[in-house]
Design an enzyme around this catalytic site. Sequence first.
Site, PDB file in Angstrom:
ATOM      1  N   GLY A  34      -1.856   4.615   2.116  1.00 54.91           N
ATOM      2  CA  GLY A  34      -1.018   4.405   0.938  1.00 54.91           C
ATOM      3  C   GLY A  34      -1.719   3.551  -0.105  1.00 54.91           C
ATOM      4  N   GLY A  36      -0.274   2.573  -2.907  1.00 55.71           N
ATOM      5  CA  GLY A  36       0.754   1.999  -3.784  1.00 55.71           C
ATOM      6  C   GLY A  36       0.491   0.511  -3.929  1.00 55.71           C
ATOM      7  N   PHE A  37       1.540  -0.247  -4.258  1.00 51.46           N
ATOM      8  CA  PHE A  37       1.335  -1.676  -4.503  1.00 51.46           C
ATOM      9  C   PHE A  37       0.811  -2.391  -3.259  1.00 51.46           C
ATOM     10  CE2 PHE A  37       4.374  -0.700  -7.909  1.00 51.46           C
ATOM     11  CZ  PHE A  37       3.703  -1.266  -8.977  1.00 51.46           C
ATOM     12  N   VAL A 102      -1.515  12.072   5.496  1.00 51.67           N
ATOM     13  CA  VAL A 102      -1.433  11.491   6.841  1.00 51.67           C
ATOM     14  C   VAL A 102      -0.219  12.087   7.522  1.00 51.67           C
ATOM     15  CG1 VAL A 102      -1.104   9.372   8.155  1.00 51.67           C
ATOM     16  CG2 VAL A 102      -2.594   9.374   6.150  1.00 51.67           C
ATOM     17  N   GLU A 193      18.644   1.909 -15.724  1.00 49.26           N
ATOM     18  CA  GLU A 193      17.573   2.171 -16.698  1.00 49.26           C
ATOM     19  C   GLU A 193      17.620   3.620 -17.193  1.00 49.26           C
ATOM     20  OE1 GLU A 193      14.503  -1.233 -15.039  1.00 49.26           O
ATOM     21  OE2 GLU A 193      14.170   0.824 -14.430  1.00 49.26           O
ATOM     22  N   ASP A 322       7.585  -0.969   1.085  1.00 43.98           N
ATOM     23  CA  ASP A 322       8.881  -0.309   1.263  1.00 43.98           C
ATOM     24  C   ASP A 322       9.079   0.242   2.670  1.00 43.98           C
ATOM     25  OD1 ASP A 322       9.374  -0.843  -1.353  1.00 43.98           O
ATOM     26  OD2 ASP A 322       9.506   1.242  -2.021  1.00 43.98           O
ATOM     27  N   ALA A 338       8.136  -4.207  -6.014  1.00 43.57           N
ATOM     28  CA  ALA A 338       6.685  -4.314  -6.169  1.00 43.57           C
ATOM     29  C   ALA A 338       6.162  -5.705  -5.780  1.00 43.57           C
ATOM     30  CB  ALA A 338       6.307  -3.961  -7.603  1.00 43.57           C
TER      31      ALA A 338
HETATM   32  C1  LIG Z   1      11.857   4.704 -10.191  1.00 43.13           C
HETATM   33  C2  LIG Z   1      11.491   3.397  -9.553  1.00 43.13           C
HETATM   34  C3  LIG Z   1      11.597   2.223 -10.290  1.00 43.13           C
HETATM   35  C4  LIG Z   1      11.254   1.013  -9.711  1.00 43.13           C
HETATM   36  N1  LIG Z   1      11.361  -0.131 -10.464  1.00 43.13           N
HETATM   37  C5  LIG Z   1      10.955  -1.299  -9.947  1.00 43.13           C
HETATM   38  C6  LIG Z   1      10.961  -2.476 -10.732  1.00 43.13           C
HETATM   39  O1  LIG Z   1      11.364  -2.467 -11.905  1.00 43.13           O
HETATM   40  N2  LIG Z   1      10.519  -3.636 -10.172  1.00 43.13           N
HETATM   41  C7  LIG Z   1      10.070  -3.670  -8.886  1.00 43.13           C
HETATM   42  O2  LIG Z   1       9.641  -4.723  -8.431  1.00 43.13           O
HETATM   43  N3  LIG Z   1      10.072  -2.584  -8.105  1.00 43.13           N
HETATM   44  C8  LIG Z   1      10.497  -1.394  -8.606  1.00 43.13           C
HETATM   45  N4  LIG Z   1      10.480  -0.276  -7.825  1.00 43.13           N
HETATM   46  C9  LIG Z   1      10.119  -0.385  -6.406  1.00 43.13           C
HETATM   47  C10 LIG Z   1       8.626  -0.473  -6.219  1.00 43.13           C
HETATM   48  O3  LIG Z   1       7.985   0.509  -6.996  1.00 43.13           O
HETATM   49  C11 LIG Z   1       8.326  -0.285  -4.741  1.00 43.13           C
HETATM   50  O4  LIG Z   1       8.978  -1.315  -4.034  1.00 43.13           O
HETATM   51  C12 LIG Z   1       6.842  -0.338  -4.465  1.00 43.13           C
HETATM   52  O5  LIG Z   1       6.199   0.733  -5.104  1.00 43.13           O
HETATM   53  C13 LIG Z   1       6.568  -0.293  -2.973  1.00 43.13           C
HETATM   54  O6  LIG Z   1       5.182  -0.293  -2.782  1.00 43.13           O
HETATM   55  P1  LIG Z   1       4.567   0.414  -1.497  1.00 43.13           P
HETATM   56  O7  LIG Z   1       3.089   0.169  -1.587  1.00 43.13           O
HETATM   57  O8  LIG Z   1       5.289   0.003  -0.296  1.00 43.13           O
HETATM   58  O9  LIG Z   1       4.860   1.957  -1.689  1.00 43.13           O
HETATM   59  P2  LIG Z   1       4.482   2.951  -2.861  1.00 43.13           P
HETATM   60  O10 LIG Z   1       4.145   2.213  -4.099  1.00 43.13           O
HETATM   61  O11 LIG Z   1       5.565   3.947  -2.905  1.00 43.13           O
HETATM   62  O12 LIG Z   1       3.133   3.633  -2.349  1.00 43.13           O
HETATM   63  C14 LIG Z   1       3.105   4.456  -1.224  1.00 43.13           C
HETATM   64  C15 LIG Z   1       1.838   5.290  -1.288  1.00 43.13           C
HETATM   65  O13 LIG Z   1       1.697   5.979  -0.062  1.00 43.13           O
HETATM   66  C16 LIG Z   1       1.290   7.313  -0.308  1.00 43.13           C
HETATM   67  N5  LIG Z   1       1.755   8.146   0.813  1.00 43.13           N
HETATM   68  C17 LIG Z   1       3.023   8.285   1.241  1.00 43.13           C
HETATM   69  N6  LIG Z   1       3.073   9.100   2.316  1.00 43.13           N
HETATM   70  C18 LIG Z   1       1.799   9.469   2.560  1.00 43.13           C
HETATM   71  C19 LIG Z   1       1.202  10.317   3.536  1.00 43.13           C
HETATM   72  N7  LIG Z   1       1.941  10.923   4.477  1.00 43.13           N
HETATM   73  N8  LIG Z   1      -0.127  10.515   3.494  1.00 43.13           N
HETATM   74  C20 LIG Z   1      -0.878   9.912   2.523  1.00 43.13           C
HETATM   75  N9  LIG Z   1      -0.365   9.088   1.588  1.00 43.13           N
HETATM   76  C21 LIG Z   1       0.957   8.866   1.614  1.00 43.13           C
HETATM   77  C22 LIG Z   1       1.978   7.661  -1.623  1.00 43.13           C
HETATM   78  O14 LIG Z   1       1.301   8.724  -2.273  1.00 43.13           O
HETATM   79  C23 LIG Z   1       1.876   6.335  -2.380  1.00 43.13           C
HETATM   80  O15 LIG Z   1       0.719   6.268  -3.161  1.00 43.13           O
HETATM   81  C24 LIG Z   1      10.808   0.968  -8.373  1.00 43.13           C
HETATM   82  C25 LIG Z   1      10.695   2.148  -7.636  1.00 43.13           C
HETATM   83  C26 LIG Z   1      11.027   3.355  -8.224  1.00 43.13           C
HETATM   84  C27 LIG Z   1      10.888   4.616  -7.438  1.00 43.13           C
END
Ligand SMILES: Cc1cc2nc3c(=O)[nH]c(=O)nc-3n(C[C@H](O)[C@H](O)[C@H](O)COP(=O)(O)OP(=O)(O)OC[C@H]3O[C@@H](n4cnc5c(N)ncnc54)[C@H](O)[C@@H]3O)c2cc1C
Length: 458
Positions: A34, A36-37, A102, A193, A322, A338
């Site tokens: 992943g 993401g953040f 994955v 929003e 998350d 985030a």
């Molecule tokens: C519309 C929206 C608005 C938001 N607004 C806010 C906000 O204003 N403030 C705030 O703090 N938070 C906000 N959030 C929440 C915040 O974005 C999440 O809490 C944060 O992105 C979580 O980070 P993460 O790294 O856990 O997951 P993510 O950022 O979701 O990253 C997960 C990554 O894993 C990858 N992945 C998933 N499954 C697989 C797989 N099987 N194989 C390979 N790769 C995979 C995905 O492609 C992705 O790149 C918002 C979320 C959304 C959806």
Amino acid sequence: MATGETNGVAKMETGTMLEVVGKEATPPHVVIVGGGFAGLYAAKALADQPVRVTLVDRRNHHLFQPLLYQVATAVLSPADIAQPIRAILRDQPNATVLLAEVEAIDAERREVVLDEGRLPFDYLLLAAGASHAYFGHDEWEPFAPGLKSLEDATEIRRRILVAFEEAERTTDPARRADLMTFVVVGGGPTGVEMAGAIAEIARYALAEDFQRIDPTKARVILLEAADRLLLAFPASLAQKAERELTRLGVEVRFQSAVTAIEPGVVHVGEEAIAAGAVMWAAGVRASPLGRTLGGEVDRAGRVIVAPDLSAPGHPEIFVLGDLASAKDAKGKPLPGTAPVAIQQGRATAANIQRRLAGQPTQPFHYQDRGNMATIGRNSAVADIKGLRLSGLLAWLAWAMIHVFALIGFRNRLVVSIQWIYSYLTYQRGARLITETAAKRAAVEAAAAASPLSTRAGD
Ligand SMILES: Cc1cc2nc3c(=O)[nH]c(=O)nc-3n(C[C@H](O)[C@H](O)[C@H](O)COP(=O)(O)OP(=O)(O)OC[C@H]3O[C@@H](n4cnc5c(N)ncnc54)[C@H](O)[C@@H]3O)c2cc1C
């Protein structure tokens, strides 16, 4: 057989086993699932550590999800809020990026199961995030998409813009009224929003552009099952958000749990609300990868982690962001935001460093700097360590924090310019419908034939 070389790290493929080896010694291999953040900030925090890092993501970009709703409502373009992961880690010699799906984690064998091959690890950081939950009604998804990826955002943008175009074309006043009704399900930050932004497009950006319809007459309905908005915020700020939405013309309805969704119709008990577009912002379901660890998960599928974010029974596996069910010092579950994900990514990198030095890991402590949600132009609510802001001040704070949090100078610059442009002109620069009606009709026909075939979750 060597299959490629990235940042001085050669990829070796032997049968179905994909191994990533350094040029000289082979320091411990940290696999991050992943970008993401959580995953990305962990990878960056491991830059100077004696480890090999492989970051695997099914997408080639890191996505700034907090601004997705602005792509869905035509303020920003997809590239403004996404950045190739490979480019972000370009200058990090110990990091390799793999674009791959994955499928599972084989915790016993310490391998990540990819769509093609397996990736062995010494440490695993599982940060695959979450997607939308339809409370057991996945069949609603095609009719009420959620907002999680760039594809979701451009699809929602398309549906909103196409609804106005069809309203302009139809000669049936009842059908026109239906097409100019937009329903957002869920009164959390994303729902608030989205509802505010759709009301603003209708009242400002589109107001002068049509001959037969008056976009300012569009209805935006926000449905919330509870009796208030923004449950994570203090009640006083939630009431301010409700007042602001109402001022923008949004109909905010409480205790309105959706009971069914069909194409263009949302049912709330006995009432059927016909709509030109429906958006889902009501529930979260963790990545199914969490369950493949075989340990305990909560109701949303999040992995219940130890205080140092490791998976119980697997000190070499950490679950972040998350996908993790973690608690703060008072035992309150940490929100899916985030800042939580970023701090967990960095804290886990520090714990890996401790492990390598033969020291015990430390529990994760979240530094809560507050909550924010924007409603529209000059309007937001913020709860920053007990300091409650609303209106213009909160909106300016929201804008500054989001610009600074974006990755990459280009994105910061472009987003700032777009916002200034939109602010001064009331226009939306990304009002594009990028598919022809014929192509879309074919896709929709295929989806209708198989309404239960859901897309792979994010
Ligand atoms: C519309 C929206 C608005 C938001 N607004 C806010 C906000 O204003 N403030 C705030 O703090 N938070 C906000 N959030 C929440 C915040 O974005 C999440 O809490 C944060 O992105 C979580 O980070 P993460 O790294 O856990 O997951 P993510 O950022 O979701 O990253 C997960 C990554 O894993 C990858 N992945 C998933 N499954 C697989 C797989 N099987 N194989 C390979 N790769 C995979 C995905 O492609 C992705 O790149 C918002 C979320 C959304 C959806």
